[in-house]
Design an enzyme around this catalytic site. Sequence first.
Site, mmCIF file in Angstrom:
data_model
loop_
_atom_site.group_PDB
_atom_site.id
_atom_site.type_symbol
_atom_site.label_atom_id
_atom_site.label_comp_id
_atom_site.label_asym_id
_atom_site.label_seq_id
_atom_site.Cartn_x
_atom_site.Cartn_y
_atom_site.Cartn_z
ATOM 1 N N ARG A 42 0.817 -1.221 0.000
ATOM 2 C CA ARG A 42 0.000 0.000 0.000
ATOM 3 C C ARG A 42 0.853 1.274 0.000
ATOM 4 O O ARG A 42 0.508 2.245 -0.676
ATOM 5 C CB ARG A 42 -0.908 0.014 1.229
ATOM 6 N N ASP A 155 -16.069 8.392 8.820
ATOM 7 C CA ASP A 155 -14.914 7.501 8.709
ATOM 8 C C ASP A 155 -13.659 8.365 8.705
ATOM 9 O O ASP A 155 -13.705 9.538 8.332
ATOM 10 C CB ASP A 155 -14.990 6.662 7.421
HETATM 11 C C1 LIG Z 1 -13.792 -2.971 8.178
HETATM 12 S S1 LIG Z 1 -14.474 -1.357 7.987
HETATM 13 C C2 LIG Z 1 -16.061 -1.579 8.746
HETATM 14 C C3 LIG Z 1 -17.174 -0.966 7.938
HETATM 15 C C4 LIG Z 1 -18.577 -1.175 8.498
HETATM 16 N N1 LIG Z 1 -18.719 -0.586 9.800
HETATM 17 C C5 LIG Z 1 -18.926 -2.632 8.533
HETATM 18 O O1 LIG Z 1 -18.972 -3.239 9.611
HETATM 19 O O2 LIG Z 1 -19.147 -3.214 7.460
HETATM 20 C C6 LIG Z 1 -13.575 -0.429 9.235
HETATM 21 C C7 LIG Z 1 -13.596 1.081 8.991
HETATM 22 O O3 LIG Z 1 -13.123 1.744 10.167
HETATM 23 C C8 LIG Z 1 -12.425 2.885 9.760
HETATM 24 N N2 LIG Z 1 -11.535 3.365 10.845
HETATM 25 C C9 LIG Z 1 -10.401 2.794 11.311
HETATM 26 N N3 LIG Z 1 -9.851 3.555 12.260
HETATM 27 C C10 LIG Z 1 -10.662 4.634 12.417
HETATM 28 C C11 LIG Z 1 -10.623 5.792 13.250
HETATM 29 N N4 LIG Z 1 -9.627 6.010 14.123
HETATM 30 N N5 LIG Z 1 -11.621 6.696 13.136
HETATM 31 C C12 LIG Z 1 -12.637 6.496 12.263
HETATM 32 N N6 LIG Z 1 -12.723 5.435 11.434
HETATM 33 C C13 LIG Z 1 -11.746 4.505 11.519
HETATM 34 C C14 LIG Z 1 -11.683 2.439 8.513
HETATM 35 O O4 LIG Z 1 -11.280 3.516 7.694
HETATM 36 C C15 LIG Z 1 -12.699 1.508 7.849
HETATM 37 O O5 LIG Z 1 -13.412 2.158 6.833
#
Ligand SMILES: C[S@@+](CC[C@H](N)C(=O)[O-])C[C@H]1O[C@@H](n2cnc3c(N)ncnc32)[C@H](O)[C@@H]1O
Length: 289
Positions: A42, A155
């Site tokens: 990445r 996000d």
């Molecule tokens: C695996 S996805 C989950 C998406 C959705 N909630 C679901 O369960 O299908 C995790 C998301 O958390 C976000 N994320 C990770 N760390 C974060 C932070 N410190 N603040 C906000 N979002 C965060 C990532 O960018 C990602 O889009």
Amino acid sequence: MGMVDIGEFALSDREFTRIRQRVYKIAGISLSDAKRTLVVSRLSKIVRALGLPGFDAYIDFLDHGGSPADDQAFVNALTTNLTRFFREDHHFDHLRTHVGELIARPQRVGKGGRPRLRIWSAGCSTGQEPYTIALALLAAFPDLGRWDFRILATDIDSSVIARAAEGIYPAGELNGLSAQRQALFERGPRGEVRIPSAAREVITFNLLNLMAPWPFKGPFDAVFCRNVAIYFDKPTQGRLFDRLGEVLAPDGFLYIGHSENLQAVSKGFKLVGKTVYQRKSITTARDAA
Ligand SMILES: C[S@@+](CC[C@H](N)C(=O)[O-])C[C@H]1O[C@@H](n2cnc3c(N)ncnc32)[C@H](O)[C@@H]1O
């Protein structure tokens, strides 16, 4: 562990440690050793685009000369955004069956006597989660359009927020969903999936780092924070769930991912379903202890 060299640049242990520390400090994300290959693939693209000789030079650049956009690109590259429509669908069934009691509470009567409902999708990725909430509730409550109903979807990753706000997905995105669920979506001229405007209109998408101060107090009737805390260590999870409790209305629901649990931080919550927690309305002396 030595050098990993599957991209253009090699990643030393020292460089991996610096990258880990940086993403932990900004986003709370704990990168395990298993993520080394992912980090190389990445970040190599960014290092190459910047014309830098390697990862050490890249971290030096972020520390000393990088702009906020460079920091954003670094974080965007290290998030995991896997999601899908109706993921862990028992949560949407639970919400639908409890909306009646949520809006029945006197304090939830909003402007002009309309039922008031506020939901937060925290870590919404490309939008499938908040759109599923909107579509499921619109299908279940035909007069929802007249309610004071809003979904906040946030996000840390600016690229997923931009895609979410578009509300357009590849044709195959609905594969595996029942015909009844597929019928909730619209199709564009090339078969692409489009979110109906009634669902788009109730959602506000914003960039928000859950580790930073939040520019709102709530209260939310439900918070979806699913498959986000899995990337955080236990103390970070604890602080996050405590803060989510503070923005939830009494009796409001917190939905978390299938592999997550509130454990020691569940003092202010009770478990009311499969990975569904409810904020306790009254804090007892035992809870507070
Ligand atoms: C695996 S996805 C989950 C998406 C959705 N909630 C679901 O369960 O299908 C995790 C998301 O958390 C976000 N994320 C990770 N760390 C974060 C932070 N410190 N603040 C906000 N979002 C965060 C990532 O960018 C990602 O889009």
